[in-house]
Design a protein around this motif. Sequence first.
Motif, short mmCIF file in Angstrom:
data_model
loop_
_atom_site.label_atom_id
_atom_site.label_comp_id
_atom_site.label_asym_id
_atom_site.label_seq_id
_atom_site.Cartn_x
_atom_site.Cartn_y
_atom_site.Cartn_z
N VAL A 1 0.85 -1.19 0.00
CA VAL A 1 0.00 0.00 0.00
C VAL A 1 0.88 1.24 0.00
CG1 VAL A 1 -1.83 1.25 1.20
CG2 VAL A 1 -1.73 -1.25 1.35
N ILE B 1 0.90 5.37 0.61
CA ILE B 1 0.14 6.43 1.26
C ILE B 1 0.69 7.78 0.79
CG2 ILE B 1 -0.55 7.48 3.44
CD1 ILE B 1 -0.10 4.77 4.78
N TYR C 1 -2.81 -1.24 -3.48
CA TYR C 1 -3.74 -0.20 -3.03
C TYR C 1 -3.01 1.14 -2.86
CZ TYR C 1 -7.02 -3.94 -1.73
OH TYR C 1 -7.88 -5.01 -1.74
N ILE D 1 -3.61 4.90 -0.76
CA ILE D 1 -4.36 5.68 0.23
C ILE D 1 -3.89 7.12 0.14
CG2 ILE D 1 -4.82 6.05 2.70
CD1 ILE D 1 -4.52 3.09 3.14
N VAL E 1 -9.27 5.68 -0.25
CA VAL E 1 -8.67 4.36 -0.45
C VAL E 1 -9.09 3.84 -1.81
CG1 VAL E 1 -8.31 2.08 0.56
CG2 VAL E 1 -9.02 3.97 2.02
N LEU F 1 -13.79 -2.04 -0.50
CA LEU F 1 -13.31 -0.84 0.18
C LEU F 1 -14.45 0.00 0.75
CD1 LEU F 1 -10.43 0.21 -2.24
CD2 LEU F 1 -10.30 -1.14 -0.15
N CYS G 1 -14.43 1.10 4.62
CA CYS G 1 -14.49 2.50 5.04
C CYS G 1 -15.75 2.80 5.85
CB CYS G 1 -14.41 3.42 3.82
SG CYS G 1 -12.75 3.49 3.09
N THR H 1 -13.12 1.75 -4.77
CA THR H 1 -12.72 3.09 -4.34
C THR H 1 -13.69 3.60 -3.29
OG1 THR H 1 -12.27 5.36 -5.07
CG2 THR H 1 -13.96 4.16 -6.26
N ALA I 1 -5.07 6.36 8.18
CA ALA I 1 -4.46 5.87 6.94
C ALA I 1 -3.56 4.68 7.22
CB ALA I 1 -3.69 7.00 6.27
N LEU J 1 -5.76 1.62 8.04
CA LEU J 1 -6.35 1.07 6.83
C LEU J 1 -5.32 0.31 6.01
CD1 LEU J 1 -8.60 4.08 5.77
CD2 LEU J 1 -9.41 1.86 6.55
N ALA J 2 -4.10 0.86 5.92
CA ALA J 2 -3.03 0.18 5.18
C ALA J 2 -2.72 -1.17 5.81
CB ALA J 2 -1.79 1.06 5.13
N LEU K 1 -5.46 -3.66 4.98
CA LEU K 1 -5.36 -4.12 3.59
C LEU K 1 -4.20 -5.10 3.41
CD1 LEU K 1 -6.05 -0.72 1.81
CD2 LEU K 1 -7.59 -2.69 1.90
#
Length: 309
Positions: free
Chosen positions: A209, A211, A235, A237, A250, A263, A267, A278, A293, A296-297, A300
Amino acid sequence: MKQLALRQLYYHHDYDGVVAAAMVQAIVPSELELHPVQYKPNLNWVEQSLGPSAGIVDFLYHPAAAFWVDHHATTFSTESLRQSFRPDHFHVFAPEAASCPGIIVRLPWFGGGAHWDDYVHWADVIDSANYASPAQANDLANPHILLSNIIAEIKEPDLLAALVGAMAREPASQVLELNLLQTTRTRVLQDDLRIRGHLSQRLQLRGQVAILDQSDLLIPYRRYLAYECYPGIRYGIGLYRSEDTTIVSVGENPWNEPGPVHLGHLCREFGGGGRRATAGVPMPADGNSKALATRLADRLNEALQSSKP
């Protein structure tokens, strides 16, 4: 079939929403009172009071809307609203659609013509991230890509309303020549050079991922820059500003295989929503968006690890 009679139109403040608003304006005989809307923390959308002749495009479902078109999987804020929804020609939910203009152009009451072909095509491409490459996604020489970035940059509702009216009449190449857009157009092109000049300081690779933190800049989110730099990631972010809100966005890498996570559902756990590939979470400007962030990373990366055969 009855005609579409509206006085007000609420539309999502992005390329998809603005094109959809222009399509509706083009077939309504009177000038609409236009209201751009965005996803925000504690929005309480269904508690908002709508007029008796209000429509909505590319935004959350509202049971009082005389007209509503959307394609987001998380558009119904409660299960009871989803169960009570009754579709007809003026209340359309099409989660399989790439964009709202792609829905509207096929509805029986829409009498559009060739003027809309490019707008609908690029709304489908832009909103579903169906670009041929990251370079195409970032190509500001393309009038529709440039217009999408300009729309994201505009803060004044009156300027957006004028843009909707112009798009209802003219192709994108002519709209971009309007005097009212020149200041914003210049700023978008300058901002592109600005963020590219400091990209290494803003882009963090965390597993599979990337960011991108541009939350200190009042510029449109450049979501595809990460894939130019790291084409193998799964992914991306992004953290970016929208009025008094920080959006944690995301997305799947459109040029890699689909990931194992919806996603929009992910979210929604954190107060946001969106579609499978998305989505995003709006946060107060003083909220800890960087921590979200990172979280979330990590989610994932864990899902990617668990999905390995």
